[in-house]
Design an enzyme around this catalytic site. Structure first.
Site, short mmCIF file in Angstrom:
data_model
loop_
_atom_site.label_atom_id
_atom_site.label_comp_id
_atom_site.label_asym_id
_atom_site.label_seq_id
_atom_site.Cartn_x
_atom_site.Cartn_y
_atom_site.Cartn_z
N ARG A 1 16.10 -13.31 -8.76
CA ARG A 1 16.34 -13.79 -10.12
C ARG A 1 17.53 -13.11 -10.78
O ARG A 1 18.14 -13.65 -11.69
CB ARG A 1 15.09 -13.49 -10.94
CG ARG A 1 14.71 -14.65 -11.82
CD ARG A 1 13.44 -14.46 -12.54
NE ARG A 1 12.85 -13.14 -12.40
CZ ARG A 1 11.63 -12.85 -12.83
NH1 ARG A 1 10.92 -13.78 -13.40
NH2 ARG A 1 11.14 -11.65 -12.71
N LYS B 1 3.53 -6.48 3.60
CA LYS B 1 2.30 -5.87 3.13
C LYS B 1 2.49 -5.36 1.70
O LYS B 1 3.64 -5.19 1.30
CB LYS B 1 1.87 -4.73 4.06
CG LYS B 1 2.87 -3.55 4.07
CD LYS B 1 2.26 -2.31 4.61
CE LYS B 1 1.61 -1.49 3.55
NZ LYS B 1 2.55 -0.72 2.70
N HIS C 1 -1.52 0.33 8.11
CA HIS C 1 -0.94 1.23 9.12
C HIS C 1 -2.00 2.04 9.88
O HIS C 1 -1.99 2.10 11.11
CB HIS C 1 0.03 2.22 8.47
CG HIS C 1 1.13 1.56 7.68
ND1 HIS C 1 1.65 0.34 7.99
CD2 HIS C 1 1.81 1.98 6.58
CE1 HIS C 1 2.60 0.03 7.13
NE2 HIS C 1 2.72 1.01 6.27
N LYS D 1 0.40 11.37 -0.28
CA LYS D 1 1.76 11.67 -0.75
C LYS D 1 1.83 13.14 -1.16
O LYS D 1 0.80 13.73 -1.52
CB LYS D 1 2.09 10.82 -1.98
CG LYS D 1 2.01 9.31 -1.74
CD LYS D 1 3.27 8.79 -1.10
CE LYS D 1 3.24 7.29 -0.99
NZ LYS D 1 4.19 6.77 0.00
C1 BG6 Z 1 5.03 1.91 3.55
C2 BG6 Z 1 4.33 2.40 2.32
O1 BG6 Z 1 4.35 0.81 4.10
O2 BG6 Z 1 5.06 2.96 4.52
C3 BG6 Z 1 5.02 3.64 1.77
O3 BG6 Z 1 4.34 1.37 1.34
C4 BG6 Z 1 5.14 4.70 2.83
O4 BG6 Z 1 4.31 4.16 0.66
C5 BG6 Z 1 5.76 4.11 4.09
O5 BG6 Z 1 5.97 5.73 2.31
C6 BG6 Z 1 5.71 5.12 5.21
O6 BG6 Z 1 6.43 4.61 6.29
P1 BG6 Z 1 7.06 5.60 7.37
O7 BG6 Z 1 7.67 4.68 8.36
O8 BG6 Z 1 8.05 6.46 6.65
O9 BG6 Z 1 5.91 6.39 7.89
#
Ligand code: BG6
Length: 498
Positions: A52, A156, A249, A345
């Site tokens: 947009r 996702k 994941h 986190k």
């Molecule tokens: C994403 C999440 O799918 O995966 C994030 O939304 C996260 O919050 C990220 O930081 C982690 O991915 P990776 O590949 O850095 O482990």
């Protein structure tokens, strides 16, 4: 042939809906640029940014060139950047407005854009239905199994609970065939994640002991040091650790490390085996001393914000930034083996790994010690642990006990290891490179099928309900999460925090 060993020969248009978001800058464009540099893309490709915001093709190209300079893992010389950016254009429109798609359709009709089309929906779940309806209404979706082809990649989180995931599947399947839908979970594109299956099923050594007779428990950890950087506060406050990381994941990692051998490597065989695990998986029952779940939220430490102080986060927020769960798989192979999942986190270290801890030998003949130089302490028996290190320092490590050279019969824990960087010094491909290439060539093996996506939510639903009733426990940034997480561990299990 490209160094990725695959090349897309068909002309193709890659439309990114929601192109001004962070994912496009950090992941999608860098991945496409690498594919371009590695000559994995045909010369006849177009990338259209659809959003947009008030850009035109020129300003979009400059923005993307800047993003590539910042985020690309391959060299960004001016000549390559310019050559790549020539394939980029911008199409301005409101994704939720069905009339917005007509101009895009015209570009396909008049041959401005190559006719095979991949729509990458980098948008929040609530916009997906409107976006697909808009594509369909404008005649942008070609019939399944036809040429030119249409594929739609969905980011996702796939919904926010079981009900919304079902509704989303229905909406997508109203307009598209399952073979045209690619639900992305970028963990499946990681080289080390794919190696879980190769390692398990191309070696005879480990599979016979991958079961309840020999395995004591499994820990799956995805720890991050980042907080709400890149303006993610608003998204994350609505999402939380379970929806952001666990339901997709972590459950995918769990499936890969516990599933039965597939009868082949094609999408259907692998997905069928993963589905059997998801059907048998559940949150472990809690006992009086051991809850099955723990949620946490990071506090501040004077240098970094508490979650509740982050930009665009509700100051009263009860969203969990840490989740630990004890799960179990009710099948013949795994019944009774605790499977611990943990993610958060602002934790102590960025690491994603799966640790399969074996039982100890029935009789302990040796003294076990841990030594620093010549100074050794008795430790008690150290079990064998097989670690799949997904990132960083990708590799596979087996902890075994070996006799320490001395006059005494004592053993010490040592590592037998395989590390990617030791064997193949070249950078590993980024997950998005692999997945985008697969979607462009129509291979859906590493994408999630509709029933899988729903089963994942079904598994996690009880934990989501519990989360709404509990305030998350605070934890210090740089720690391994709230101390309450220890209570979910059974018997003498401890978190692997080395
Ligand atoms: C994403 C999440 O799918 O995966 C994030 O939304 C996260 O919050 C990220 O930081 C982690 O991915 P990776 O590949 O850095 O482990």
């Amino acid at each position: 042939m490209s160094t990725l060993e695959v090349r897309i020969e068909e002309p193709v248009t890659f439309v990114i809906s929601g192109a001004t978001g962070d994912l496009t800058r950090r992941k999608l464009l860098p991945a496409l640029y690498t594919l371009f540099k590695e000559k994995a893309l045909t010369q006849n490709f177009s990338i259209v940014g659809f959003a947009r915001r008030d850009y035109d093709s020129q300003s979009f190209r400059s923005l993307m060139a800047e993003a590539l300079r910042e985020h690309s893992r391959v060299e960004t010389d001016d000549a390559s950047l310019n050559a790549f950016c020539e394939h980029l254009s911008y199409y301005r429109g409101d994704l939720s407005d069905p009339t917005a798609y007509a101009g895009l359709k015209a570009q396909f009709d008049d041959g401005t854009l190559p006719a095979n089309r991949l729509f990458y929906l980098s948008i929040t779940p609530d916009l997906i239905e409107a976006a697909v309806t808009g594509l369909r209404a404008a005649g942008l979706i070609t019939p399944p199994h036809s040429k030119p082809w249409t594929r739609v990649v969905v980011e996702k989180p796939f919904g926010s609970d079981l009900q919304s995931a079902r509704a989303l599947n229905c909406a997508l399947l109203d307009h598209l065939d399952e073979t045209q839908i690619y639900r992305i979970d970028h963990y499946l594109g990681k080289e080390t994640v794919q190696n879980i299956l190769s390692f398990r099923f191309s070696n005879i050594l480990f599979e016979p002991v991958f079961n309840r007779t020999y395995v004591d428990h499994i820990q799956i950890t995805a720890a991050e040091t980042v907080g709400m950087e890149s303006g993610r506060g608003a998204f994350y406050d609505k999402t939380g650790a379970q929806r952001d990381m666990v339901v997709n994941h972590l459950l995918q990692l769990l499936c890969l490390v516990t599933m039965e051998p597939p009868d082949g490597l094609e999408a259907r065989s692998i997905r069928n085996e993963k589905m059997k695990i998801l059907r048998a998986l559940r949150l472990a029952p809690e006992t009086r001393q051991h809850p099955a779940i723990c949620f946490g939220q990071y506090s501040g430490d004077g240098k970094t914000n508490a979650f509740r102080e982050e930009d665009r986060v509700d100051p009263q927020s009860n969203t969990e930034t840490f989740a630990a769960l004890r799960m179990e798989i009710n099948n013949w192979r795994w019944a009774g083996v605790p499977i611990y999942l943990r993610t958060g986190k602002r934790l102590a270290r960025k690491t994603t790994e799966i640790a399969v801890q074996f039982k100890t030998p029935p009789l302990s003949l040796f003294q076990h010690v841990a030594c620093k130089g010549d100074v050794c302490d008795l430790t008690g028996v150290k079990p064998n642990t097989l670690i799949f290190r997904i990132q960083p320092d990708e590799g596979i490590f087996l902890q075994v006990s070996a006799k320490r050279p001395s006059m005494q019969m004592v053993v010490e824990s040592v590592n037998m290891d395989f590390s990617y960087s030791g064997k193949w010094p070249k950078d590993l491909p980024e997950a998005y490179e692999r997945l985008l290439l697969d979607a462009l060539r129509g291979d859906s093996t590493l994408f999630t099928r509709s029933d899988e996506a729903e089963a994942e939510w079904e598994v996690i639903e009880p934990a989501l309900t519990i989360a709404t009733r509990h305030e998350p426990s605070p934890y210090a940034p740089g720690s391994w999460g709230p101390t309450e997480a220890d209570a979910i561990l059974l018997s003498s299990n401890v978190w692997k925090n080395e």
